[in-house]
Enzyme design. Sequence first.
Site, mmCIF file in Angstrom:
data_model
loop_
_atom_site.group_PDB
_atom_site.id
_atom_site.type_symbol
_atom_site.label_atom_id
_atom_site.label_comp_id
_atom_site.label_asym_id
_atom_site.label_seq_id
_atom_site.Cartn_x
_atom_site.Cartn_y
_atom_site.Cartn_z
ATOM 1 N N GLY A 237 0.752 -1.245 0.000
ATOM 2 C CA GLY A 237 0.000 0.000 0.000
ATOM 3 C C GLY A 237 0.780 1.290 0.000
ATOM 4 C CD GLU A 271 0.039 -9.195 1.216
ATOM 5 O OE1 GLU A 271 -0.800 -8.473 0.645
ATOM 6 O OE2 GLU A 271 -0.273 -10.202 1.866
ATOM 7 N N PRO A 272 4.392 -5.159 -0.724
ATOM 8 C CG PRO A 272 6.625 -4.423 -0.722
ATOM 9 C CD PRO A 272 5.698 -5.451 -0.111
ATOM 10 N N GLY A 273 3.680 -3.485 -3.798
ATOM 11 C CA GLY A 273 3.672 -3.623 -5.251
ATOM 12 C C GLY A 273 4.159 -2.322 -5.870
ATOM 13 N NE ARG A 274 0.188 2.690 -5.935
ATOM 14 C CZ ARG A 274 -0.907 2.715 -6.707
ATOM 15 N NH1 ARG A 274 -0.872 3.285 -7.881
ATOM 16 N NH2 ARG A 274 -2.039 2.172 -6.278
ATOM 17 C CE1 TYR A 314 -8.488 2.328 -10.233
ATOM 18 C CE2 TYR A 314 -6.349 2.595 -11.284
ATOM 19 C CZ TYR A 314 -7.326 1.785 -10.746
ATOM 20 O OH TYR A 314 -7.132 0.448 -10.713
ATOM 21 C CB CYS A 370 -13.467 4.863 -30.643
ATOM 22 S SG CYS A 370 -12.521 4.841 -32.158
ATOM 23 C CD GLU A 371 -14.538 3.744 -24.321
ATOM 24 O OE1 GLU A 371 -15.136 4.486 -23.519
ATOM 25 O OE2 GLU A 371 -14.789 2.549 -24.474
ATOM 26 C CE1 TYR A 398 -1.587 -3.030 -8.941
ATOM 27 C CE2 TYR A 398 -0.522 -1.067 -8.069
ATOM 28 C CZ TYR A 398 -0.991 -2.359 -7.892
ATOM 29 O OH TYR A 398 -0.862 -2.961 -6.675
HETATM 30 N N1 LLP Z 1 -1.699 -6.878 -1.148
HETATM 31 C C1 LLP Z 1 -3.014 -6.918 -1.463
HETATM 32 C C2 LLP Z 1 -3.876 -7.884 -0.787
HETATM 33 C C3 LLP Z 1 -3.524 -6.039 -2.427
HETATM 34 O O1 LLP Z 1 -4.821 -6.067 -2.718
HETATM 35 C C4 LLP Z 1 -2.658 -5.122 -3.064
HETATM 36 C C5 LLP Z 1 -3.144 -4.217 -4.094
HETATM 37 C C6 LLP Z 1 -1.290 -5.132 -2.715
HETATM 38 C C7 LLP Z 1 -0.858 -6.018 -1.731
HETATM 39 C C8 LLP Z 1 -0.285 -4.222 -3.334
HETATM 40 O O2 LLP Z 1 -0.581 -2.887 -3.045
HETATM 41 P P1 LLP Z 1 0.446 -1.730 -3.453
HETATM 42 O O3 LLP Z 1 1.672 -1.863 -2.599
HETATM 43 O O4 LLP Z 1 0.733 -1.869 -4.893
HETATM 44 O O5 LLP Z 1 -0.309 -0.490 -3.156
HETATM 45 N N2 LLP Z 1 -4.776 -0.721 -9.964
HETATM 46 C C9 LLP Z 1 -4.701 0.246 -8.876
HETATM 47 C C10 LLP Z 1 -4.116 -0.360 -7.630
HETATM 48 C C11 LLP Z 1 -4.860 -1.592 -7.161
HETATM 49 C C12 LLP Z 1 -4.264 -2.192 -5.936
HETATM 50 C C13 LLP Z 1 -4.918 -3.483 -5.607
HETATM 51 N N3 LLP Z 1 -4.355 -4.188 -4.498
HETATM 52 C C14 LLP Z 1 -3.892 1.441 -9.361
HETATM 53 O O6 LLP Z 1 -3.469 1.447 -10.506
HETATM 54 O O7 LLP Z 1 -3.731 2.411 -8.619
#
Ligand code: LLP
Length: 442
Positions: A237, A271-274, A314, A370-371, A398
């Site tokens: 997050g 669980e970092p992604g972004r 978004y 086309c949107e 993402y």
């Molecule tokens: N763990 C769980 C259970 C999650 O649902 C998510 C993201 C993460 C970890 C990773 O979160 P992060 O560190 O990336 O914030 N498509 C959207 C973001 C959707 C996030 C969904 N869950 C965007 O482009 O902003």
Amino acid sequence: MIEILNGGARVEGVPLAEIAARYGTPCYVYSRAALENAYHAYRQALADRPARICYAVKANSNLSILKLFAGLGAGFDIVSGGELARVIAAGGDPGKVVFSGVGKTRAEMQEALAAGIHCFNVESASELEHLDAVAGALGKRAPISLRVNPDVDPKTHPYISTGLRSAKFGVPFDTAIELYRRARALPHLEIRGIACHIGSQLIDPQPAAEAAGKVLELVDILAKEGITFSHIDLGGGMGIRYRDEPVLPVADYLAPMLDRLVGRKELLLLEPGRSLVGNAGLLLTRVEILKHGAEKNFAVVDAAMNDLARPALYDAYHEIVKVGAGPSQADAPPVGGSEPGLRARGGNDVGAGGAAPIATRRYEIVGPVCESGDFLGHDRELALAEGDLLAVLSAGAYGMAMSSNYNSRPRAAEVMVEGTEMRLIRRRETLAELLADELPLL
Ligand code: LLP
């Protein structure tokens, strides 16, 4: 790691114009050094306690990126059998995988049990029963956590808030104790941990710390019943800077959360992604058409909402910078070194070398789909000519992962820059591939 200088821009040691010339546009470009730096920042912030970084595969699931993180020792947070297959194909350790998601199918449960994942983050009473049955049929015990919903407002976009009571995610706090008792009674489950994830693109560290505090209260209550955990999963997050958000260094963001964990022996999972990939990637695109009008000026580029859905979905802001003049204009050779992260450094106006100066205008940066919602940026002040190269920044997370074939557009290529090398890590999709799976009716 993008540096914008008069006459060009480069990622690490590679000019973006060279990447565009070799692999075409639209094209996602990643910096290996930026990915590694982001991972190491987490590692350092967590150095004082037992912890594992489980990269959220959904943010960017390219095999090379998974392989890179696996090589650095990461685990993975997955949400589908497809993501599990990717982790395994990339050489990731299934024993470091946590499986989140509200709708795991029985087939996905079987695959994950067969692979030997570390833990299922269970999100409902029903899922507990399904998982017990599936594990029993395989003669296994499924390792579980309950994903609890701490009802904390993460103060982010409603589409990416997940920890409120009204969200579809997790189990309500007040039912968690009952569900842990149930899990303990089921013969084919093994309780391993507790999990929570409250949302994404969080800037303020307090909501995550508050959620951690609530989870720990629950941990203590459950301990009195003899239900104990070997790990605590506090989700992902952490936000990144897209524009001017006051983003903290990882260590500072995590500090209030880590303070609450002092003295706890459990393995911490994050669980970092972004925050691992977002600012390590950009989307390279070329201006196809300029449309100057009385009301608005449009720059139609060759990337669209199918390549990068975030603005359309978004209303997300991505910085857009000019990184090269079109082939018709004089191209000055790029100069300069590198900077951490694929954020723009220096001016955002790359001149057209010796050509006549181009007027700066306010542009809607739009794609050809086309949107009306197909835009990448509104009201951007840029001096543009057709053929110019633009970089849409902070697109590593993402971006490609949410791309589609809408309007029958083949998906973009992906390139990894490593120092002065560029490596294609995903070929541009071909039209033949687009049509290949369809069966003619006649
Ligand atoms: N763990 C769980 C259970 C999650 O649902 C998510 C993201 C993460 C970890 C990773 O979160 P992060 O560190 O990336 O914030 N498509 C959207 C973001 C959707 C996030 C969904 N869950 C965007 O482009 O902003």
